[in-house]
Design a protein around this motif. Structure first.
Motif, PDB file in Angstrom:
ATOM      1  N   TRP A 156       0.219   0.092 -10.945  1.00 32.67           N
ATOM      2  CA  TRP A 156      -0.798  -0.357 -11.916  1.00 32.67           C
ATOM      3  C   TRP A 156      -0.542  -1.057 -13.122  1.00 32.67           C
ATOM      4  O   TRP A 156      -1.035  -2.126 -13.531  1.00 32.67           O
ATOM      5  CB  TRP A 156      -1.780   0.940 -12.329  1.00 32.67           C
ATOM      6  CG  TRP A 156      -2.821   0.655 -13.023  1.00 32.67           C
ATOM      7  CD1 TRP A 156      -3.037   0.958 -14.531  1.00 32.67           C
ATOM      8  CD2 TRP A 156      -4.222   0.093 -12.818  1.00 32.67           C
ATOM      9  NE1 TRP A 156      -4.195   0.501 -14.904  1.00 32.67           N
ATOM     10  CE2 TRP A 156      -4.839   0.052 -13.882  1.00 32.67           C
ATOM     11  CE3 TRP A 156      -4.668  -0.554 -11.721  1.00 32.67           C
ATOM     12  CZ2 TRP A 156      -6.233  -0.617 -14.347  1.00 32.67           C
ATOM     13  CZ3 TRP A 156      -5.984  -1.180 -11.672  1.00 32.67           C
ATOM     14  CH2 TRP A 156      -6.595  -1.320 -12.917  1.00 32.67           C
ATOM     15  N   TRP A 169       1.667   1.862  -3.473  1.00 32.35           N
ATOM     16  CA  TRP A 169       0.822   2.485  -4.382  1.00 32.35           C
ATOM     17  C   TRP A 169       0.740   3.856  -4.057  1.00 32.35           C
ATOM     18  O   TRP A 169       0.172   4.608  -5.031  1.00 32.35           O
ATOM     19  CB  TRP A 169      -0.485   1.773  -3.987  1.00 32.35           C
ATOM     20  CG  TRP A 169      -1.812   2.090  -4.424  1.00 32.35           C
ATOM     21  CD1 TRP A 169      -2.652   2.894  -3.840  1.00 32.35           C
ATOM     22  CD2 TRP A 169      -2.344   2.112  -5.734  1.00 32.35           C
ATOM     23  NE1 TRP A 169      -3.796   3.330  -4.510  1.00 32.35           N
ATOM     24  CE2 TRP A 169      -3.697   2.667  -5.902  1.00 32.35           C
ATOM     25  CE3 TRP A 169      -1.971   1.582  -6.795  1.00 32.35           C
ATOM     26  CZ2 TRP A 169      -4.222   2.878  -7.131  1.00 32.35           C
ATOM     27  CZ3 TRP A 169      -2.459   1.639  -8.272  1.00 32.35           C
ATOM     28  CH2 TRP A 169      -3.891   1.965  -8.067  1.00 32.35           C
ATOM     29  N   PRO A 181      -3.762   4.659 -13.739  1.00 28.55           N
ATOM     30  CA  PRO A 181      -4.851   3.938 -13.256  1.00 28.55           C
ATOM     31  C   PRO A 181      -6.175   4.638 -13.603  1.00 28.55           C
ATOM     32  O   PRO A 181      -6.143   5.738 -13.375  1.00 28.55           O
ATOM     33  CB  PRO A 181      -4.704   3.704 -11.971  1.00 28.55           C
ATOM     34  CG  PRO A 181      -3.905   4.672 -11.411  1.00 28.55           C
ATOM     35  CD  PRO A 181      -2.900   5.095 -12.546  1.00 28.55           C
ATOM     36  N   SER A 227       1.041  -1.348  -0.030  1.00 26.80           N
ATOM     37  CA  SER A 227      -0.001   0.094  -0.168  1.00 26.80           C
ATOM     38  C   SER A 227       0.976   1.209   0.048  1.00 26.80           C
ATOM     39  O   SER A 227       0.456   2.358  -0.535  1.00 26.80           O
ATOM     40  CB  SER A 227      -1.041  -0.030   1.200  1.00 26.80           C
ATOM     41  OG  SER A 227      -0.151  -0.240   2.377  1.00 26.80           O
ATOM     42  N   ARG A 239      -7.765   0.163  -8.161  1.00 25.72           N
ATOM     43  CA  ARG A 239      -6.788  -0.553  -7.801  1.00 25.72           C
ATOM     44  C   ARG A 239      -7.024  -1.855  -7.907  1.00 25.72           C
ATOM     45  O   ARG A 239      -8.276  -2.341  -7.988  1.00 25.72           O
ATOM     46  CB  ARG A 239      -6.238  -0.407  -6.583  1.00 25.72           C
ATOM     47  CG  ARG A 239      -7.246  -0.631  -5.252  1.00 25.72           C
ATOM     48  CD  ARG A 239      -6.555  -0.903  -4.027  1.00 25.72           C
ATOM     49  NE  ARG A 239      -6.184  -2.081  -3.671  1.00 25.72           N
ATOM     50  CZ  ARG A 239      -5.653  -2.452  -2.552  1.00 25.72           C
ATOM     51  NH1 ARG A 239      -5.363  -1.683  -1.655  1.00 25.72           N
ATOM     52  NH2 ARG A 239      -5.148  -3.643  -2.568  1.00 25.72           N
ATOM     53  N   ASP A 274      -9.738   2.742  -4.521  1.00 22.76           N
ATOM     54  CA  ASP A 274      -8.837   2.856  -3.183  1.00 22.76           C
ATOM     55  C   ASP A 274      -9.439   3.774  -2.225  1.00 22.76           C
ATOM     56  O   ASP A 274      -8.714   3.629  -1.105  1.00 22.76           O
ATOM     57  CB  ASP A 274      -7.420   3.069  -3.619  1.00 22.76           C
ATOM     58  CG  ASP A 274      -7.357   4.600  -4.020  1.00 22.76           C
ATOM     59  OD1 ASP A 274      -8.424   5.275  -4.269  1.00 22.76           O
ATOM     60  OD2 ASP A 274      -6.234   4.937  -4.358  1.00 22.76           O
ATOM     61  N   TRP A 284      -2.063  -6.502  -0.526  1.00 21.81           N
ATOM     62  CA  TRP A 284      -0.546  -6.197  -0.479  1.00 21.81           C
ATOM     63  C   TRP A 284      -0.090  -6.247   1.018  1.00 21.81           C
ATOM     64  O   TRP A 284      -0.536  -6.311   1.834  1.00 21.81           O
ATOM     65  CB  TRP A 284      -0.848  -4.691  -1.070  1.00 21.81           C
ATOM     66  CG  TRP A 284      -1.029  -4.366  -2.509  1.00 21.81           C
ATOM     67  CD1 TRP A 284      -0.544  -5.283  -3.432  1.00 21.81           C
ATOM     68  CD2 TRP A 284      -1.448  -3.262  -3.068  1.00 21.81           C
ATOM     69  NE1 TRP A 284      -0.900  -4.651  -4.666  1.00 21.81           N
ATOM     70  CE2 TRP A 284      -1.433  -3.436  -4.533  1.00 21.81           C
ATOM     71  CE3 TRP A 284      -2.011  -2.101  -2.440  1.00 21.81           C
ATOM     72  CZ2 TRP A 284      -2.214  -2.686  -5.194  1.00 21.81           C
ATOM     73  CZ3 TRP A 284      -2.670  -1.257  -3.259  1.00 21.81           C
ATOM     74  CH2 TRP A 284      -2.688  -1.490  -4.821  1.00 21.81           C
ATOM     75  N   PRO A 308       1.477   5.010  -7.707  1.00 21.84           N
ATOM     76  CA  PRO A 308       0.249   4.256  -8.294  1.00 21.84           C
ATOM     77  C   PRO A 308       0.328   3.734  -9.806  1.00 21.84           C
ATOM     78  O   PRO A 308       0.009   2.763 -10.093  1.00 21.84           O
ATOM     79  CB  PRO A 308      -0.969   4.935  -8.170  1.00 21.84           C
ATOM     80  CG  PRO A 308      -0.351   6.508  -7.993  1.00 21.84           C
ATOM     81  CD  PRO A 308       0.846   6.482  -7.439  1.00 21.84           C
TER      82      PRO A 308
END
Length: 240
Positions: free
Chosen positions: A53, A45, A138, A42, A148, A116, A153, A49
């Protein structure tokens, strides 16, 4: 074997026999120098991101291109003779495409997506990805959050519903069959231990020795695709 419940606990090994690289195997080429934590956490991300992605979108398309093997199809065929539950650490859909009807994904699925921010499921279009690339923006949810992959994760808990169903499937099993997992990633690795502590026989199928091998009721050094098609009818003899 009417009224028998078989619970299968599967890991990366059964998918590898279909040609799906394990997580470590795919850390080559474009992502050879990328910290795995950066593309599977996370924190990663939140920071990048577009990189995360791109990684999971490539995995999504790569896994769509491979097919279930004889191991997946054998587990599905067992449903003609027993109540079969599949608890998997894999994020692919090979068990479902192989024909299994009860599959619980402990680590989520690459074939499901969500926001998300608001957790709203996403079933909109995905960008094409004929070749892996380093960054892809994304999609955006109606709430403004980013879409996501619905995978677990590092730093995230397992999905509660899948976990509860998995625990129930183990507790109610007449036999648990552990296929293609190293049995070191918890809490999933605790499920065979739960079976054994409950007096439920555990059969391990893995070409390599694992952390479970010494305690399993029976440990077979074999591959899933060659062993599972005949395993169900051999269970009475194997378990004595």
């Amino acid at each position: 074997m009417v009224n028998v419940q078989v619970t299968v606990l599967s890991g990366a090994g059964i998918s590898a026999e279909s040609g799906v690289p394990t997580f470590r195997d795919v850390e080559t080429g474009l992502w050879a120098k990328v910290d795995p934590y950066e593309i599977s956490s996370s924190d990663g991300w939140q920071r990048h991101p577009e990189k995360v992605w791109a990684w999971y979108l490539w995995r999504h398309y790569m896994m769509k291109a491979v097919q279930p093997n004889d191991g997946h199809r054998a587990i599905a065929a067992w449903e003609d003779h027993a109540e079969v539950h599949v608890v998997t650490q894999n994020v692919d859909d090979l068990h479902e495409r192989g024909g299994s009807s009860r599959v619980y994904h402990l680590h989520g699925s690459l074939f499901e997506f969500r926001c998300d921010r608001c957790d709203l499921p996403y079933d909109g279009p995905l960008p094409a990805m004929p070749e892996p690339v380093e960054v892809v923006e994304p999609p955006t949810c109606v709430c403004g959050g980013l879409i996501r992959p619905n995978v677990v994760w590092f730093g995230e808990g397992l999905p509660a519903d899948a976990w509860d169903r998995s625990v129930d499937a183990v507790r109610n099993a007449d036999v648990a069959i552990v296929v293609g997992t190293s049995a070191v990633v918890y809490p999933a690795a605790g499920l065979p231990e739960l079976a054994l502590s409950s007096g439920i026989p555990v059969i391990e199928i893995n070409p390599e020795e694992t952390a479970l091998s010494a305690s399993a009721t029976l440990s077979l050094r074999a591959k899933a695709a060659s062993t599972l098609p005949t395993l169900l009818q051999r269970l009475p003899a194997l378990l004595g």
